[in-house]
Design an enzyme around this catalytic site. Structure first.
Site, PDB file in Angstrom:
ATOM      1  N   GLU A  32      -4.799  20.609 -49.576  1.00  0.00           N
ATOM      2  CA  GLU A  32      -5.814  20.126 -48.635  1.00  0.00           C
ATOM      3  C   GLU A  32      -5.394  20.486 -47.211  1.00  0.00           C
ATOM      4  O   GLU A  32      -4.242  20.304 -46.830  1.00  0.00           O
ATOM      5  CB  GLU A  32      -5.962  18.604 -48.739  1.00  0.00           C
ATOM      6  CG  GLU A  32      -6.958  18.060 -47.714  1.00  0.00           C
ATOM      7  CD  GLU A  32      -7.068  16.549 -47.729  1.00  0.00           C
ATOM      8  OE1 GLU A  32      -7.504  15.999 -48.753  1.00  0.00           O
ATOM      9  OE2 GLU A  32      -6.726  15.918 -46.704  1.00  0.00           O
ATOM     10  N   ASP A  47     -13.445  -0.457 -58.767  1.00  0.00           N
ATOM     11  CA  ASP A  47     -13.033   0.936 -58.530  1.00  0.00           C
ATOM     12  C   ASP A  47     -13.374   1.815 -59.730  1.00  0.00           C
ATOM     13  O   ASP A  47     -13.831   2.951 -59.575  1.00  0.00           O
ATOM     14  CB  ASP A  47     -11.531   1.004 -58.238  1.00  0.00           C
ATOM     15  CG  ASP A  47     -11.216   0.454 -56.861  1.00  0.00           C
ATOM     16  OD1 ASP A  47     -11.788   0.960 -55.889  1.00  0.00           O
ATOM     17  OD2 ASP A  47     -10.427  -0.497 -56.770  1.00  0.00           O
TER      18      ASP A  47
HETATM   19  P1  FAD Z   1     -17.672   5.450 -52.534  1.00  0.00           P
HETATM   20  O1  FAD Z   1     -17.218   5.910 -53.847  1.00  0.00           O
HETATM   21  O2  FAD Z   1     -19.110   5.563 -52.250  1.00  0.00           O
HETATM   22  O3  FAD Z   1     -17.199   3.971 -52.330  1.00  0.00           O
HETATM   23  C1  FAD Z   1     -15.853   3.674 -51.992  1.00  0.00           C
HETATM   24  C2  FAD Z   1     -15.347   2.357 -52.509  1.00  0.00           C
HETATM   25  O4  FAD Z   1     -15.920   1.332 -51.768  1.00  0.00           O
HETATM   26  C3  FAD Z   1     -15.659   2.136 -53.948  1.00  0.00           C
HETATM   27  O5  FAD Z   1     -14.488   2.413 -54.698  1.00  0.00           O
HETATM   28  C4  FAD Z   1     -16.037   0.723 -54.037  1.00  0.00           C
HETATM   29  O6  FAD Z   1     -15.000   0.010 -54.651  1.00  0.00           O
HETATM   30  C5  FAD Z   1     -16.220   0.303 -52.622  1.00  0.00           C
HETATM   31  N1  FAD Z   1     -17.599   0.031 -52.364  1.00  0.00           N
HETATM   32  C6  FAD Z   1     -18.614   0.888 -52.362  1.00  0.00           C
HETATM   33  N2  FAD Z   1     -19.752   0.239 -52.091  1.00  0.00           N
HETATM   34  C7  FAD Z   1     -19.399  -1.042 -51.918  1.00  0.00           C
HETATM   35  C8  FAD Z   1     -20.112  -2.197 -51.603  1.00  0.00           C
HETATM   36  N3  FAD Z   1     -21.439  -2.185 -51.435  1.00  0.00           N
HETATM   37  N4  FAD Z   1     -19.434  -3.352 -51.492  1.00  0.00           N
HETATM   38  C9  FAD Z   1     -18.114  -3.391 -51.650  1.00  0.00           C
HETATM   39  N5  FAD Z   1     -17.378  -2.316 -51.943  1.00  0.00           N
HETATM   40  C10 FAD Z   1     -18.020  -1.182 -52.081  1.00  0.00           C
HETATM   41  N6  FAD Z   1     -13.150  10.783 -45.298  1.00  0.00           N
HETATM   42  C11 FAD Z   1     -13.719  11.612 -44.367  1.00  0.00           C
HETATM   43  O7  FAD Z   1     -14.421  11.136 -43.471  1.00  0.00           O
HETATM   44  N7  FAD Z   1     -13.547  12.978 -44.419  1.00  0.00           N
HETATM   45  C12 FAD Z   1     -12.787  13.570 -45.397  1.00  0.00           C
HETATM   46  O8  FAD Z   1     -12.653  14.799 -45.427  1.00  0.00           O
HETATM   47  C13 FAD Z   1     -12.159  12.730 -46.381  1.00  0.00           C
HETATM   48  N8  FAD Z   1     -11.421  13.263 -47.385  1.00  0.00           N
HETATM   49  C14 FAD Z   1     -10.908  12.454 -48.354  1.00  0.00           C
HETATM   50  C15 FAD Z   1     -10.201  13.013 -49.436  1.00  0.00           C
HETATM   51  C16 FAD Z   1      -9.686  12.209 -50.446  1.00  0.00           C
HETATM   52  C17 FAD Z   1      -8.945  12.847 -51.599  1.00  0.00           C
HETATM   53  C18 FAD Z   1      -9.853  10.782 -50.394  1.00  0.00           C
HETATM   54  C19 FAD Z   1      -9.281   9.915 -51.469  1.00  0.00           C
HETATM   55  C20 FAD Z   1     -10.543  10.206 -49.330  1.00  0.00           C
HETATM   56  C21 FAD Z   1     -11.081  11.013 -48.296  1.00  0.00           C
HETATM   57  N9  FAD Z   1     -11.805  10.466 -47.225  1.00  0.00           N
HETATM   58  C22 FAD Z   1     -12.369  11.310 -46.290  1.00  0.00           C
HETATM   59  C23 FAD Z   1     -11.919   9.012 -47.057  1.00  0.00           C
HETATM   60  C24 FAD Z   1     -13.198   8.400 -47.702  1.00  0.00           C
HETATM   61  O9  FAD Z   1     -14.353   8.848 -47.024  1.00  0.00           O
HETATM   62  C25 FAD Z   1     -13.072   6.892 -47.610  1.00  0.00           C
HETATM   63  O10 FAD Z   1     -12.020   6.446 -48.418  1.00  0.00           O
HETATM   64  C26 FAD Z   1     -14.320   6.080 -47.862  1.00  0.00           C
HETATM   65  O11 FAD Z   1     -14.100   4.736 -47.422  1.00  0.00           O
HETATM   66  C27 FAD Z   1     -14.697   5.974 -49.329  1.00  0.00           C
HETATM   67  O12 FAD Z   1     -15.247   7.129 -49.764  1.00  0.00           O
HETATM   68  P2  FAD Z   1     -15.718   7.276 -51.314  1.00  0.00           P
HETATM   69  O13 FAD Z   1     -16.265   8.619 -51.414  1.00  0.00           O
HETATM   70  O14 FAD Z   1     -14.671   6.865 -52.240  1.00  0.00           O
HETATM   71  O15 FAD Z   1     -16.911   6.187 -51.346  1.00  0.00           O
END
Ligand code: FAD
Length: 345
Positions: A23, A191
């Site tokens: 990455e 999760d």
């Molecule tokens: P989602 O899967 O939509 O939700 C995340 C989590 O939030 C879920 O696991 C769930 O438990 C909880 N959740 C969702 N909805 C609710 C709700 N209504 N109430 C309570 N809990 C809820 N961020 C950036 O901005 N740019 C990047 O390039 C980037 N790269 C990343 C790469 C990796 C490998 C990882 C692990 C993270 C990265 N992130 C990045 C961070 C990511 O955007 C954040 O962690 C974000 O908060 C969650 O994204 P997600 O896609 O898992 O969201």
């Protein structure tokens, strides 16, 4: 320059054909961009499965992320993977962004919800029309399906009939997974449910948030499999090469302090010694994960090649000769700036 690292027979090792990926984050200055091109050339020469490029909060890195992805596509044989987020976009804007990336030849995505931009918190409305990574996965599939050109081809033996081409190019859509739970998640079950929802939306790969103990990943995988998650889940590994970096990473990721690593880094007085500790820790973690069934390793490279290549060599995935060859592709520096474990700031 990295020196080849001496291995001892006690080190756990991965099979040499273990898949790996990296990455990177988009550069902020012209000098950093030039250095990054050198880093990409060197990383690409090691033969990763893909190189992913982060996406800044609110689309702040839209152009620079795309530039890096284009560079990877044009100058290396490696598949570029674009991180995309739901932050701040209307449905139409997100669709046009996805189209732009597809038009640039990108066929691998990491679909993310994204975090609140600086100054905003979870309670504020910062997302736009899409509210979860699952919705973004669906939208990528939809946009990809819509842009398949209508094509007629002759059918042999039936001079007046035409076959209509409907098959879509394969897109790889990865999503984030959190072995130690997303900071907002109320329970482990939530999760896993989120991961199942992403699978139902069409994701075909997951990449994890960084973690420090193999058991955290392996028990998470077991729970995910029992719940019906079928796609491969790549462990995200970050080599931590100084106490300062460890503190910063924990602050940003919300992960628990890994006391063994923290103590080792604190008591080691030299920078080179601390770097060696970080490399050994990451390589040992990689070997334990692969021995436990991980389908490969994804390394957070912080826009530098030397440390991650040293980890791969130490873990037995690259040989010393492989590493020397990658270094001889082009002399490179690599930007020293690194901020977030998983995204540029
Ligand atoms: P989602 O899967 O939509 O939700 C995340 C989590 O939030 C879920 O696991 C769930 O438990 C909880 N959740 C969702 N909805 C609710 C709700 N209504 N109430 C309570 N809990 C809820 N961020 C950036 O901005 N740019 C990047 O390039 C980037 N790269 C990343 C790469 C990796 C490998 C990882 C692990 C993270 C990265 N992130 C990045 C961070 C990511 O955007 C954040 O962690 C974000 O908060 C969650 O994204 P997600 O896609 O898992 O969201």
């Amino acid at each position: 320059m990295t020196a080849s690292i001496e291995s001892t027979s006690a080190d756990p090792r991965c099979p040499p054909n273990t898949p790996f990926s990296f990455e990177l984050y988009p550069p902020k200055t012209e000098a950093a961009e030039t250095a990054l091109h050198g880093t990409i050339d060197t990383l690409a020469a090691a033969g990763p499965d893909f190189i992913s490029v982060t996406y800044g909060a609110s689309g702040s890195s839209r152009t620079s992320s795309l530039d890096v992805l284009r560079y990877i596509r044009r100058h290396t044989g490696v598949d570029p993977m674009a991180h995309l987020t739901c932050v701040g976009s209307s449905h139409a804007e997100a669709s046009s962004l996805i189209r732009e990336f597809l038009d640039a030849g990108v066929r691998s995505f990491l679909a993310l919800r994204g975090d609140p931009p600086e100054g905003l918190s979870e309670g504020d409305s910062f997302l736009g029309d899409l509210h979860s990574a699952g919705e973004l996965v669906q939208l990528i599939h939809r946009v990809q399906a819509e842009r398949v050109p209508y094509q007629e081809t002759p059918i042999p033996g039936l001079p007046r009939a035409r076959a209509v081409k409907t098959e879509r190019e394969h897109v790889r859509i990865a999503v984030a997974a959190f072995p130690n739970g997303h900071p907002r998640s109320r329970s482990t079950a939530q999760d896993i449910d989120t991961l199942l929802a992403k699978q139902a939306a069409g994701a075909n790969l997951a990449i994890t948030q960084l973690f420090f103990h193999a058991d955290h990943y392996l028990s998470f995988i077991q729970r995910a499999r029992e719940a019906g998650v079928e796609f491969p889940i790549l462990p995200g590994i970050m080599p931590v090469t100084s106490p300062g970096r460890l503190r910063r990473i924990l602050e940003l990721s919300g992960e628990e302090l890994p006391s063994d690593l923290a103590i080792q880094l604190e008591v080691e007085p030299t920078v080179e010694g601390q770097r060696e500790i970080g490399i050994i820790h990451a390589a040992t973690l990689a070997a334990r994960l692969v021995a436990g069934g991980a389908p490969g390793v994804h390394l957070y490279a912080f826009n530098q090649h030397a440390t991650v290549l040293a980890v791969l060599e130490r873990a037995g995935i690259l040989s010393a000769a492989d590493t020397r060859r990658t270094h001889s592709t082009r002399p490179t520096g690599g930007s020293a700036a690194g901020s977030h474990p998983t995204k540029d700031k």
